[in-house]
Design a protein around this motif. Structure first.
Motif, PDB file in Angstrom:
ATOM      1  N   HIS A   1       0.858  -1.310   0.014  1.00 41.06           N
ATOM      2  CA  HIS A   1       0.000  -0.015   0.057  1.00 41.06           C
ATOM      3  C   HIS A   1       0.933   1.152   0.034  1.00 41.06           C
ATOM      4  O   HIS A   1       1.756   1.144   0.757  1.00 41.06           O
ATOM      5  N   MET A   2       0.567   2.403  -1.002  1.00 45.35           N
ATOM      6  CA  MET A   2       1.210   3.473  -1.192  1.00 45.35           C
ATOM      7  C   MET A   2       0.558   4.684  -1.077  1.00 45.35           C
ATOM      8  O   MET A   2      -0.684   4.464  -1.567  1.00 45.35           O
ATOM      9  N   ARG A   3       1.064   5.881  -0.726  1.00 47.88           N
ATOM     10  CA  ARG A   3       0.389   6.845  -0.929  1.00 47.88           C
ATOM     11  C   ARG A   3       0.970   8.052  -1.700  1.00 47.88           C
ATOM     12  O   ARG A   3       2.163   8.057  -1.469  1.00 47.88           O
ATOM     13  N   ALA A   4       0.330   8.943  -2.240  1.00 41.44           N
ATOM     14  CA  ALA A   4       0.942   9.889  -3.105  1.00 41.44           C
ATOM     15  C   ALA A   4       1.140  11.153  -2.296  1.00 41.44           C
ATOM     16  O   ALA A   4       0.432  11.556  -1.398  1.00 41.44           O
ATOM     17  N   ILE A   5       2.461  12.007  -2.546  1.00 40.73           N
ATOM     18  CA  ILE A   5       2.733  12.784  -1.887  1.00 40.73           C
ATOM     19  C   ILE A   5       3.169  13.823  -3.007  1.00 40.73           C
ATOM     20  O   ILE A   5       3.725  13.805  -3.916  1.00 40.73           O
ATOM     21  N   PHE A   6       2.292  15.146  -2.947  1.00 34.03           N
ATOM     22  CA  PHE A   6       2.391  15.847  -4.008  1.00 34.03           C
ATOM     23  C   PHE A   6       3.742  16.601  -3.783  1.00 34.03           C
ATOM     24  O   PHE A   6       3.939  17.153  -2.861  1.00 34.03           O
ATOM     25  N   ARG A   7       4.431  17.205  -4.869  1.00 31.88           N
ATOM     26  CA  ARG A   7       5.655  17.824  -5.074  1.00 31.88           C
ATOM     27  C   ARG A   7       5.852  18.727  -6.056  1.00 31.88           C
ATOM     28  O   ARG A   7       5.239  18.626  -7.209  1.00 31.88           O
ATOM     29  N   THR A   8       6.291  19.797  -5.794  1.00 32.48           N
ATOM     30  CA  THR A   8       6.638  20.989  -6.699  1.00 32.48           C
ATOM     31  C   THR A   8       8.132  21.272  -6.988  1.00 32.48           C
ATOM     32  O   THR A   8       8.760  20.623  -6.396  1.00 32.48           O
ATOM     33  N   ASN A   9       8.407  21.809  -7.968  1.00 32.36           N
ATOM     34  CA  ASN A   9       9.840  22.239  -8.091  1.00 32.36           C
ATOM     35  C   ASN A   9      10.507  23.022  -7.195  1.00 32.36           C
ATOM     36  O   ASN A   9      11.725  23.405  -7.174  1.00 32.36           O
ATOM     37  N   HIS A  10       9.763  23.836  -6.379  1.00 34.96           N
ATOM     38  CA  HIS A  10       9.879  24.602  -5.272  1.00 34.96           C
ATOM     39  C   HIS A  10      10.763  25.944  -5.543  1.00 34.96           C
ATOM     40  O   HIS A  10      12.006  26.093  -5.019  1.00 34.96           O
ATOM     41  N   ASP A  11      10.335  26.538  -6.663  1.00 28.35           N
ATOM     42  CA  ASP A  11      10.979  27.496  -7.393  1.00 28.35           C
ATOM     43  C   ASP A  11      10.074  28.867  -7.795  1.00 28.35           C
ATOM     44  O   ASP A  11       8.998  28.831  -7.273  1.00 28.35           O
ATOM     45  N   GLU A  12      10.693  29.724  -8.265  1.00 29.88           N
ATOM     46  CA  GLU A  12       9.765  31.029  -8.433  1.00 29.88           C
ATOM     47  C   GLU A  12       8.607  30.912  -9.330  1.00 29.88           C
ATOM     48  O   GLU A  12       7.730  31.593  -9.606  1.00 29.88           O
ATOM     49  N   LEU A  13       8.687  29.881 -10.077  1.00 33.32           N
ATOM     50  CA  LEU A  13       7.411  29.486 -11.026  1.00 33.32           C
ATOM     51  C   LEU A  13       6.467  28.813 -10.645  1.00 33.32           C
ATOM     52  O   LEU A  13       5.433  28.582 -11.295  1.00 33.32           O
ATOM     53  N   VAL A  14       6.620  28.297  -9.330  1.00 34.00           N
ATOM     54  CA  VAL A  14       5.523  27.532  -8.958  1.00 34.00           C
ATOM     55  C   VAL A  14       4.127  28.396  -8.576  1.00 34.00           C
ATOM     56  O   VAL A  14       4.378  29.518  -8.203  1.00 34.00           O
ATOM     57  N   CYS A  15       3.050  27.882  -8.982  1.00 37.35           N
ATOM     58  CA  CYS A  15       1.771  28.734  -8.982  1.00 37.35           C
ATOM     59  C   CYS A  15       1.213  28.842  -7.575  1.00 37.35           C
ATOM     60  O   CYS A  15       1.520  27.874  -6.809  1.00 37.35           O
ATOM     61  N   PRO A  16       0.377  29.626  -7.259  1.00 32.95           N
ATOM     62  CA  PRO A  16      -0.524  29.616  -6.156  1.00 32.95           C
ATOM     63  C   PRO A  16      -1.657  28.329  -6.060  1.00 32.95           C
ATOM     64  O   PRO A  16      -1.705  28.092  -4.841  1.00 32.95           O
ATOM     65  N   LEU A  17      -1.782  27.672  -6.982  1.00 33.73           N
ATOM     66  CA  LEU A  17      -2.656  26.436  -6.814  1.00 33.73           C
ATOM     67  C   LEU A  17      -1.695  25.282  -6.609  1.00 33.73           C
ATOM     68  O   LEU A  17      -2.176  24.599  -5.373  1.00 33.73           O
ATOM     69  N   CYS A  18      -0.537  25.070  -6.949  1.00 36.10           N
ATOM     70  CA  CYS A  18       0.389  24.024  -6.622  1.00 36.10           C
ATOM     71  C   CYS A  18       1.019  24.314  -5.281  1.00 36.10           C
ATOM     72  O   CYS A  18       1.543  23.151  -4.553  1.00 36.10           O
ATOM     73  N   GLY A  19       1.508  25.585  -5.085  1.00 35.95           N
ATOM     74  CA  GLY A  19       2.269  25.882  -4.167  1.00 35.95           C
ATOM     75  C   GLY A  19       1.913  25.123  -2.645  1.00 35.95           C
ATOM     76  O   GLY A  19       2.834  24.637  -2.032  1.00 35.95           O
ATOM     77  N   PRO A  20       0.729  25.404  -2.109  1.00 32.94           N
ATOM     78  CA  PRO A  20       0.224  24.769  -0.942  1.00 32.94           C
ATOM     79  C   PRO A  20       0.176  23.531  -0.757  1.00 32.94           C
ATOM     80  O   PRO A  20       0.032  22.800   0.163  1.00 32.94           O
ATOM     81  N   LEU A  21      -0.061  22.772  -1.776  1.00 30.82           N
ATOM     82  CA  LEU A  21       0.068  21.218  -1.889  1.00 30.82           C
ATOM     83  C   LEU A  21       1.328  20.500  -1.870  1.00 30.82           C
ATOM     84  O   LEU A  21       1.415  19.203  -1.675  1.00 30.82           O
ATOM     85  N   ASN A  22       2.473  21.465  -1.918  1.00 31.19           N
ATOM     86  CA  ASN A  22       3.662  20.659  -1.992  1.00 31.19           C
ATOM     87  C   ASN A  22       3.964  19.776  -0.497  1.00 31.19           C
ATOM     88  O   ASN A  22       3.852  20.678   0.573  1.00 31.19           O
ATOM     89  N   GLY A  23       4.187  18.871  -0.745  1.00 30.30           N
ATOM     90  CA  GLY A  23       4.562  17.780   0.621  1.00 30.30           C
ATOM     91  C   GLY A  23       3.306  17.362   1.192  1.00 30.30           C
ATOM     92  O   GLY A  23       3.241  16.558   2.238  1.00 30.30           O
ATOM     93  N   LYS A  24       2.058  17.678   0.740  1.00 30.61           N
ATOM     94  CA  LYS A  24       0.777  17.035   1.104  1.00 30.61           C
ATOM     95  C   LYS A  24       0.545  15.738   0.634  1.00 30.61           C
ATOM     96  O   LYS A  24       0.736  15.411  -0.657  1.00 30.61           O
ATOM     97  N   HIS A  25      -0.128  15.082   1.452  1.00 34.98           N
ATOM     98  CA  HIS A  25      -0.794  13.639   0.634  1.00 34.98           C
ATOM     99  C   HIS A  25      -1.930  14.034  -0.050  1.00 34.98           C
ATOM    100  O   HIS A  25      -2.769  14.769   0.370  1.00 34.98           O
ATOM    101  N   VAL A  26      -1.954  13.339  -1.258  1.00 37.75           N
ATOM    102  CA  VAL A  26      -3.158  13.706  -2.186  1.00 37.75           C
ATOM    103  C   VAL A  26      -3.692  12.510  -2.696  1.00 37.75           C
ATOM    104  O   VAL A  26      -3.020  11.500  -2.835  1.00 37.75           O
ATOM    105  N   GLU A  27      -5.008  12.499  -3.324  1.00 34.58           N
ATOM    106  CA  GLU A  27      -5.474  11.528  -4.012  1.00 34.58           C
ATOM    107  C   GLU A  27      -5.996  11.872  -5.356  1.00 34.58           C
ATOM    108  O   GLU A  27      -6.326  13.242  -5.353  1.00 34.58           O
ATOM    109  N   GLU A  28      -6.532  11.193  -6.190  1.00 33.84           N
ATOM    110  CA  GLU A  28      -6.899  11.886  -7.406  1.00 33.84           C
ATOM    111  C   GLU A  28      -8.297  12.436  -7.131  1.00 33.84           C
ATOM    112  O   GLU A  28      -8.957  12.161  -6.116  1.00 33.84           O
ATOM    113  N   PRO A  29      -8.719  13.342  -7.560  1.00 30.39           N
ATOM    114  CA  PRO A  29      -8.220  14.146  -8.964  1.00 30.39           C
ATOM    115  C   PRO A  29      -7.088  15.151  -8.740  1.00 30.39           C
ATOM    116  O   PRO A  29      -6.886  16.020  -9.602  1.00 30.39           O
ATOM    117  N   ASP A  30      -6.620  15.135  -7.274  1.00 32.86           N
ATOM    118  CA  ASP A  30      -5.411  16.287  -7.043  1.00 32.86           C
ATOM    119  C   ASP A  30      -3.977  16.043  -7.576  1.00 32.86           C
ATOM    120  O   ASP A  30      -3.123  16.213  -6.732  1.00 32.86           O
TER     121      ASP A  30
END
Length: 83
Positions: A36-65
């Protein structure tokens, strides 16, 4: 209309989508084998990360996220084992 910038946006988005779809197949196979595995959302953590993705960095997510969340999304998933 279909210039270099648009082509770059499409390629970034679709490479992101293909990578995530490949991961989903591997995770599905692991789940079928009892792992059993769970997904962790990751961004490139740079100045191009958008406001939608930034807050999800490091969070456990499921589809459709799962990435890509928008055109030109460069985010990805890491997975961790659930014990």
């Amino acid at each position: 209309f279909f210039g270099e910038v648009r082509a770059q946006m499409i390629s970034t988005t679709e490479v992101t989508r293909a990578a995530v779809e490949g991961q989903k197949i591997a995770v599905r196979q692991a789940e079928e084998a009892g792992q059993h595995m769970r997904a962790i959302f990751r961004t490139n953590h740079d100045e191009l990360v958008c406001p939608l993705c930034g807050p999800l960095n490091g969070k456990h997510v499921e589809e459709p996220d799962f990435p890509p969340l928008h055109v030109n999304c460069r985010c990805f998933l890491n997975y961790e084992w659930v014990r």
